[in-house]
Design a protein around this motif. Structure first.
Motif, PDB file in Angstrom:
ATOM      1  N   ILE A  94      -2.027  -4.211   7.838  1.00  0.00           N
ATOM      2  CA  ILE A  94      -2.305  -2.911   8.454  1.00  0.00           C
ATOM      3  C   ILE A  94      -1.543  -1.788   7.763  1.00  0.00           C
ATOM      4  CG2 ILE A  94      -2.027  -1.547  10.571  1.00  0.00           C
ATOM      5  CD1 ILE A  94      -2.864  -4.035  12.125  1.00  0.00           C
ATOM      6  N   PRO A  95      -0.217  -1.894   7.541  1.00  0.00           N
ATOM      7  CA  PRO A  95       0.448  -0.817   6.805  1.00  0.00           C
ATOM      8  C   PRO A  95      -0.054  -0.673   5.369  1.00  0.00           C
ATOM      9  CG  PRO A  95       2.077  -2.240   7.823  1.00  0.00           C
ATOM     10  CD  PRO A  95       0.765  -2.861   8.035  1.00  0.00           C
ATOM     11  N   THR A  96      -0.410  -1.794   4.749  1.00  0.00           N
ATOM     12  CA  THR A  96      -0.917  -1.730   3.382  1.00  0.00           C
ATOM     13  C   THR A  96      -2.239  -0.986   3.318  1.00  0.00           C
ATOM     14  OG1 THR A  96       0.176  -3.837   2.923  1.00  0.00           O
ATOM     15  CG2 THR A  96      -1.514  -3.125   1.372  1.00  0.00           C
ATOM     16  N   ILE A  97      -3.120  -1.267   4.255  1.00  0.00           N
ATOM     17  CA  ILE A  97      -4.410  -0.567   4.303  1.00  0.00           C
ATOM     18  C   ILE A  97      -4.207   0.911   4.616  1.00  0.00           C
ATOM     19  CG2 ILE A  97      -6.572  -0.387   5.599  1.00  0.00           C
ATOM     20  CD1 ILE A  97      -6.426  -3.474   5.875  1.00  0.00           C
ATOM     21  N   LEU A  98      -3.308   1.213   5.542  1.00  0.00           N
ATOM     22  CA  LEU A  98      -3.041   2.617   5.869  1.00  0.00           C
ATOM     23  C   LEU A  98      -2.456   3.363   4.674  1.00  0.00           C
ATOM     24  CD1 LEU A  98      -1.569   2.293   9.473  1.00  0.00           C
ATOM     25  CD2 LEU A  98      -3.804   3.175   8.827  1.00  0.00           C
ATOM     26  N   LYS A  99      -1.600   2.708   3.902  1.00  0.00           N
ATOM     27  CA  LYS A  99      -1.036   3.354   2.716  1.00  0.00           C
ATOM     28  C   LYS A  99      -2.103   3.530   1.645  1.00  0.00           C
ATOM     29  CE  LYS A  99       1.584   4.989  -0.369  1.00  0.00           C
ATOM     30  NZ  LYS A  99       0.817   6.173  -0.727  1.00  0.00           N
ATOM     31  N   HIS A 100      -2.927   2.528   1.443  1.00  0.00           N
ATOM     32  CA  HIS A 100      -3.961   2.588   0.420  1.00  0.00           C
ATOM     33  C   HIS A 100      -4.993   3.681   0.721  1.00  0.00           C
ATOM     34  CE1 HIS A 100      -6.540   1.207  -2.784  1.00  0.00           C
ATOM     35  NE2 HIS A 100      -7.549   1.126  -1.932  1.00  0.00           N
ATOM     36  N   SER A 101      -5.279   3.884   1.989  1.00  0.00           N
ATOM     37  CA  SER A 101      -6.247   4.913   2.359  1.00  0.00           C
ATOM     38  C   SER A 101      -5.631   6.308   2.440  1.00  0.00           C
ATOM     39  CB  SER A 101      -6.906   4.568   3.696  1.00  0.00           C
ATOM     40  OG  SER A 101      -5.945   4.574   4.726  1.00  0.00           O
ATOM     41  N   GLY A 102      -4.329   6.402   2.269  1.00  0.00           N
ATOM     42  CA  GLY A 102      -3.666   7.702   2.268  1.00  0.00           C
ATOM     43  C   GLY A 102      -3.313   8.237   3.644  1.00  0.00           C
ATOM     44  N   VAL A 103      -3.384   7.398   4.658  1.00  0.00           N
ATOM     45  CA  VAL A 103      -3.078   7.840   6.013  1.00  0.00           C
ATOM     46  C   VAL A 103      -1.580   7.975   6.217  1.00  0.00           C
ATOM     47  CG1 VAL A 103      -3.288   7.226   8.462  1.00  0.00           C
ATOM     48  CG2 VAL A 103      -5.206   6.848   6.913  1.00  0.00           C
ATOM     49  N   ILE A 104      -0.792   7.064   5.622  1.00  0.00           N
ATOM     50  CA  ILE A 104       0.667   7.130   5.723  1.00  0.00           C
ATOM     51  C   ILE A 104       1.253   7.269   4.317  1.00  0.00           C
ATOM     52  CG2 ILE A 104       0.742   5.798   7.855  1.00  0.00           C
ATOM     53  CD1 ILE A 104       1.686   3.386   6.235  1.00  0.00           C
ATOM     54  N   GLY A 105       2.500   7.709   4.262  1.00  0.00           N
ATOM     55  CA  GLY A 105       3.185   7.866   2.987  1.00  0.00           C
ATOM     56  C   GLY A 105       4.025   6.655   2.643  1.00  0.00           C
ATOM     57  N   TRP A 106       4.704   6.741   1.496  1.00  0.00           N
ATOM     58  CA  TRP A 106       5.536   5.639   1.033  1.00  0.00           C
ATOM     59  C   TRP A 106       6.715   5.372   1.968  1.00  0.00           C
ATOM     60  CZ3 TRP A 106       4.144   2.057  -2.119  1.00  0.00           C
ATOM     61  CH2 TRP A 106       3.194   2.310  -3.100  1.00  0.00           C
ATOM     62  N   GLY A 107       7.279   6.416   2.539  1.00  0.00           N
ATOM     63  CA  GLY A 107       8.425   6.227   3.432  1.00  0.00           C
ATOM     64  C   GLY A 107       8.056   5.449   4.685  1.00  0.00           C
ATOM     65  N   ALA A 108       6.949   5.842   5.304  1.00  0.00           N
ATOM     66  CA  ALA A 108       6.497   5.132   6.501  1.00  0.00           C
ATOM     67  C   ALA A 108       6.107   3.696   6.157  1.00  0.00           C
ATOM     68  CB  ALA A 108       5.317   5.858   7.134  1.00  0.00           C
ATOM     69  N   PHE A 109       5.502   3.520   4.989  1.00  0.00           N
ATOM     70  CA  PHE A 109       5.122   2.179   4.542  1.00  0.00           C
ATOM     71  C   PHE A 109       6.359   1.302   4.366  1.00  0.00           C
ATOM     72  CE2 PHE A 109       4.115  -0.708   0.948  1.00  0.00           C
ATOM     73  CZ  PHE A 109       3.145  -1.470   1.568  1.00  0.00           C
ATOM     74  N   ALA A 110       7.392   1.838   3.738  1.00  0.00           N
ATOM     75  CA  ALA A 110       8.632   1.073   3.527  1.00  0.00           C
ATOM     76  C   ALA A 110       9.306   0.742   4.852  1.00  0.00           C
ATOM     77  CB  ALA A 110       9.584   1.863   2.632  1.00  0.00           C
ATOM     78  N   LEU A 111       9.320   1.681   5.783  1.00  0.00           N
ATOM     79  CA  LEU A 111       9.924   1.407   7.088  1.00  0.00           C
ATOM     80  C   LEU A 111       9.122   0.357   7.860  1.00  0.00           C
ATOM     81  CD1 LEU A 111      11.042   4.968   8.199  1.00  0.00           C
ATOM     82  CD2 LEU A 111      12.510   3.016   7.737  1.00  0.00           C
TER      83      LEU A 111
END
Length: 138
Positions: A94-111
């Motif tokens: 889920i975070p990977t898909i959200l990051k790939h689609s541009g919904v979340i940034g790198w910081g939120a993805f890392a957290l």
């Protein structure tokens, strides 16, 4: 640990429970920080998988918890393994898909990923604590 006094074993067991509580609380804090710091609450979707993760174990495994780590012919245990694995993969997907689609940034993805790994570490510590079975000697 049989040679240790009872009060010392009790303190060690209490310390283990405190460690588990701190780990789970840290995972929750990281999950909320991933949402609050970046003013985007989409990463909270992974909280659904954290809730769904233990459900197959509770409903299907029953008293056969030791058979989860070995080969089994039981279809219920196999279904439990599959559903738990699918939920664990969803916690990363889920975070990977959200990051790939541009919904979340790198910081939120890392957290989000660090929150997942903290939860996994807490689960591994819990399993290790139950394997020692020190609570039955008190």
């Amino acid at each position: 640990m049989a040679e240790l006094p009872g009060y010392f074993r009790f303190c060690l067991n209490t310390g283990k429970l405190v460690l588990l509580a701190i780990l789970v609380s840290g995972g929750v804090v990281l999950q909320i920080l991933a949402c609050a710091l970046y003013n985007n609450w989409w990463p909270m979707l992974t909280a659904i998988t954290y809730v769904l993760l233990p459900m197959p174990l509770l409903f299907f495994a029953g008293s056969e918890r030791s058979s989860l780590f070995s080969e089994s012919d039981s279809s219920w245990v196999n279904a439990t393994k599959f559903l738990t694995g699918a939920s664990a993969v969803g916690s990363i997907a889920i975070p990977t898909i959200l990051k790939h689609s541009g919904v979340i940034g790198w910081g939120a993805f890392a957290l989000e990923l660090s929150s997942f790994f903290v939860f996994v570490f807490a689960i591994m510590c819990y399993i290790r604590m139950n394997d020692e079975d020190d609570y039955s000697t008190l």
